[in-house]
Design an enzyme around this catalytic site. Structure first.
Site, short mmCIF file in Angstrom:
data_model
loop_
_atom_site.label_atom_id
_atom_site.label_comp_id
_atom_site.label_asym_id
_atom_site.label_seq_id
_atom_site.Cartn_x
_atom_site.Cartn_y
_atom_site.Cartn_z
N SER A 211 0.82 -1.22 0.00
CA SER A 211 0.00 0.00 0.00
C SER A 211 0.85 1.27 0.00
CB SER A 211 -0.91 0.02 1.23
OG SER A 211 -1.57 1.27 1.30
N SER B 198 -0.53 4.17 0.75
CA SER B 198 -1.22 5.12 1.63
C SER B 198 -0.34 5.63 2.78
CB SER B 198 -2.52 4.52 2.16
OG SER B 198 -3.45 4.40 1.11
N LYS C 61 -13.32 -3.77 1.62
CA LYS C 61 -14.12 -2.60 1.24
C LYS C 61 -15.63 -2.84 1.31
CE LYS C 61 -11.17 0.13 -1.75
NZ LYS C 61 -11.10 0.73 -3.10
N ASP D 74 -13.38 6.96 -3.64
CA ASP D 74 -12.75 6.53 -4.90
C ASP D 74 -13.28 7.33 -6.10
OD1 ASP D 74 -11.02 4.63 -3.86
OD2 ASP D 74 -12.47 3.00 -4.02
N GLY E 1 -13.95 -2.87 -18.11
CA GLY E 1 -13.94 -3.49 -16.79
C GLY E 1 -15.20 -3.18 -16.01
N GLY F 265 -14.89 -3.53 -8.85
CA GLY F 265 -15.16 -2.54 -7.80
C GLY F 265 -14.80 -1.13 -8.21
N TYR G 236 -1.42 2.24 -12.02
CA TYR G 236 -0.38 3.26 -11.91
C TYR G 236 1.01 2.65 -11.76
CZ TYR G 236 -1.28 2.33 -7.01
OH TYR G 236 -1.47 1.69 -5.82
P1 ATR Z 1 -11.23 -3.74 -8.88
O1 ATR Z 1 -11.93 -3.68 -7.57
O2 ATR Z 1 -9.84 -3.14 -8.86
O3 ATR Z 1 -12.04 -3.23 -10.01
P2 ATR Z 1 -11.89 -6.46 -9.55
O4 ATR Z 1 -13.22 -6.26 -8.93
O5 ATR Z 1 -11.17 -7.74 -9.30
O6 ATR Z 1 -10.90 -5.30 -9.10
O7 ATR Z 1 -12.01 -6.22 -11.12
C1 ATR Z 1 -10.99 -6.46 -12.00
C2 ATR Z 1 -11.43 -6.12 -13.42
O8 ATR Z 1 -10.37 -6.45 -14.31
C3 ATR Z 1 -12.65 -6.92 -13.87
O9 ATR Z 1 -13.42 -6.13 -14.75
C4 ATR Z 1 -12.00 -8.08 -14.60
O10 ATR Z 1 -12.82 -8.70 -15.55
P3 ATR Z 1 -13.76 -9.96 -15.14
O11 ATR Z 1 -14.95 -9.37 -14.47
O12 ATR Z 1 -14.06 -10.64 -16.41
O13 ATR Z 1 -12.93 -10.80 -14.20
C5 ATR Z 1 -10.87 -7.37 -15.30
N1 ATR Z 1 -9.82 -8.30 -15.71
C6 ATR Z 1 -8.90 -8.91 -14.94
N2 ATR Z 1 -8.11 -9.72 -15.69
C7 ATR Z 1 -8.57 -9.62 -16.97
C8 ATR Z 1 -8.18 -10.20 -18.23
N3 ATR Z 1 -7.15 -11.06 -18.30
N4 ATR Z 1 -8.86 -9.86 -19.34
C9 ATR Z 1 -9.90 -9.00 -19.28
N5 ATR Z 1 -10.31 -8.40 -18.12
C10 ATR Z 1 -9.66 -8.72 -16.99
#
Ligand code: ATR
Length: 275
Positions: free
Chosen positions: A17, A19, A68, A105, A131, A134, A222
């Protein structure tokens, strides 16, 4: 004897983290007597930890993965924006013993975009979001609030995008992941909320050739700061905003509530966190 105000970020794992660096930079910068640390807390220990923090001088906390959502059940009061997002990242321990849960956020996302692209107009046209996790939830709420006329949403797992549409309404149009590049021909705001492009994760492979040069493009990843996604957007003539600022700005409301000073996010802050 009055204790110095303490705050912490709670997560598991927590060593990565940024933070603590952020808040300690601000404490030093403004000469505030305070303390900000990282606490590794398991899901089983979350309720007990929160219960005992106020008596140890804690005035609040940040919460990160995986707490969270769980923290919402443990809070006594929840702000409207945290309720809408369904998750909290900032807690305030009030004098009456109550815990207030907030989510900053979306605020951080918006403040970063406005700082990095002052000419950005949310109403200029549709936003395209890659995506549906969260981070996407918070960003959808923030964009809708800012008056974006339409949100085009593509996620590898389509039902998750459909669920967000069902929850957040008609202004969202779900696009299939394999056609996600088509969102870009209209989009004036483009956001990667997936982990693609992050150090150690897979590459972002959606073709970006349809990006409009008048689009403002940002990434929540980032590390690295200049993701291949942002570099491609820059090469296409777009205005780009990196994801570090979202992290920095989301810390502002918590710091202000806990330590009584609204902190600045500027080059000095960025350097302190990246050092
Ligand atoms: P956060 O809270 O940071 O958004 P998360 O809830 O785990 O983390 O979401 C990760 C995002 O990255 C999701 O939209 C995920 O797609 P899925 O819902 O299909 O899992 C996306 N993601 C992660 N790896 C991926 C990959 N290899 N290709 C496409 N999307 C991916």
């Amino acid at each position: 004897m009055t204790q110095i105000p303490r705050a912490a970020v709670l997560g598991n794992p927590i060593s990565h983290s940024l933070s603590p660096k952020l808040h300690n930079h601000w404490l030093d910068r403004y000469g505030i007597q305070g303390e900000y640390t990282a606490l590794q807390v398991t899901e089983d220990a979350l309720a007990e930890t929160l219960h005992h923090m106020p008596e140890q001088g804690f005035v609040g906390a940040n919460v990160t993965i995986p707490h969270k959502v769980a923290v919402m059940r443990l809070a006594d009061q929840i702000t409207d924006r945290a309720t809408l997002i369904g998750a909290a990242n900032t807690l305030i321990f009030k004098n009456d013993g109550k815990i207030l849960a907030d989510n900053t956020d979306g605020y951080g996302f918006m403040a970063n975009l406005r700082q990095g692209a002052p000419e950005w107009d949310p109403k200029a046209g549709p936003a395209a979001i890659f995506g549906a996790g969260g981070a996407a939830r918070a960003i959808i709420v923030a964009l809708a609030d800012a008056g974006v006329p339409e949100i085009l949403l593509a996620n590898r797992t389509r039902p998750k995008a459909e669920a967000l549409k069902a929850e957040f309404g008609a202004r969202i149009q779900v696009i299939d992941w394999v056609q996600a590049n088509l969102m870009l021909s209209e989009a004036r705001t483009v956001i990667n909320t997936t982990s693609l492009g992050m150090k150690g994760a897979q590459e972002f492979r959606v073709p970006l050739d349809l990006l409009r040069p008048d689009a403002v493009v940002t990434d929540i990843v980032y590390n690295p700061l200049h993701t291949p996604f942002l570099l491609a957007a820059k090469a296409a003539g777009c205005t780009t905003v990196d994801g570090l600022g979202m992290l920095l700005h989301q810390g502002v409301p918590g710091f202000e509530r806990w330590f009584g000073k609204r902190p600045e996010v500027d080059e000095l802050t960025r350097r302190a966190v990246l050092s």
